[in-house]
Design an enzyme around this catalytic site. Sequence first.
Site, PDB file in Angstrom:
ATOM      1  N   SER A 153      14.284  -7.394 -10.044  1.00 21.11           N
ATOM      2  CA  SER A 153      14.848  -7.046  -8.745  1.00 21.11           C
ATOM      3  C   SER A 153      15.974  -8.020  -8.415  1.00 21.11           C
ATOM      4  O   SER A 153      16.051  -9.110  -8.988  1.00 21.11           O
ATOM      5  CB  SER A 153      13.756  -7.123  -7.662  1.00 21.11           C
ATOM      6  OG  SER A 153      14.317  -7.069  -6.368  1.00 21.11           O
ATOM      7  N   TYR A 166       7.133 -12.000  -3.111  1.00 24.85           N
ATOM      8  CA  TYR A 166       7.765 -10.988  -3.957  1.00 24.85           C
ATOM      9  C   TYR A 166       8.865 -11.613  -4.811  1.00 24.85           C
ATOM     10  O   TYR A 166       8.967 -11.348  -6.010  1.00 24.85           O
ATOM     11  CB  TYR A 166       8.332  -9.866  -3.093  1.00 24.85           C
ATOM     12  CG  TYR A 166       8.898  -8.706  -3.875  1.00 24.85           C
ATOM     13  CD1 TYR A 166       8.065  -7.767  -4.469  1.00 24.85           C
ATOM     14  CD2 TYR A 166      10.278  -8.545  -4.016  1.00 24.85           C
ATOM     15  CE1 TYR A 166       8.577  -6.698  -5.186  1.00 24.85           C
ATOM     16  CE2 TYR A 166      10.806  -7.474  -4.729  1.00 24.85           C
ATOM     17  CZ  TYR A 166       9.954  -6.558  -5.306  1.00 24.85           C
ATOM     18  OH  TYR A 166      10.466  -5.504  -6.023  1.00 24.85           O
TER      19      TYR A 166
END
Length: 285
Positions: A153, A166
């Site tokens: 990501s 995250y």
Amino acid sequence: MSSPSPALGPRKTPTGLSHNMASTLMFTKDLATFLGKSLIVLLETMIFTVIPRPRKSVAGEIVLITGAASGMGRLLALSFARLGAVVVLWDINKEGNEETCRMAREAGAVRVYAYTCDCSRREEVYRVAEQTYKCFLPAMIAKEHGHLVCISSSAGLVGVNKLADYCASKFAAYGFAESIFMETAAQKLKGIKTTIVCPFFVNTGMFEGCSSKRPFLLPILKPEYVVAKTIDAILQEKVYLYVPRLIYFMMFLKSILPVKIAVLLADFMGVFNVMDGFIYKNKKN
């Protein structure tokens, strides 16, 4: 009386050259080799910037997809099915995974297999197929053939407030995949490829409520678009894929700008507020 010791001079190599001179010659040779190969790579990159890089075929290749029951995992499965790959589907959601299996068959997959697996539990991974990176790699190395794909990501490239856990997981995934790539490169295993994908927020429901302050520069991405870009990167054997392309430029700026300016840029782009509207969903519910 003992005779005087001879004066110490530069240490000689078997060829008669001094150690310092030999080191200098070796450095010069290595530098020339590095510059020559770098020039070839730069020319190749420039050519393939104008002309699309040839795409490889994955027909008949075994493609294992984790998280295949929904979202990008399902879309990747369907894309590889259309390309004629043998598709293996893993997910903890048995019903969703079997639905993906059915859809993959309808999309033209010659062979498709669905396995229920919680990839967060090591014993589950071994129970389903006794396969992890540790087990895949020896077989790939023996055949010098394979392609490892990591969906990381943009949160694995820069820290984001309110997203520390995250970001930590995505930084780890990125670092692990890049390290494996470096290991295969060091061993000159040219048949084993790596692709690391780093998209901005994807509209799969995982980050429902999140928004972008500058959508014309950093839009919330459609999963179909990211999957299409990912498939293209795999077939062209690209190592890194950042989506949208602006992220390449932002990473360049991050490496050269003073930290305070980088923080100001993050504020301008709205990175500080991207999680403000996030709607938390408890997995148990």
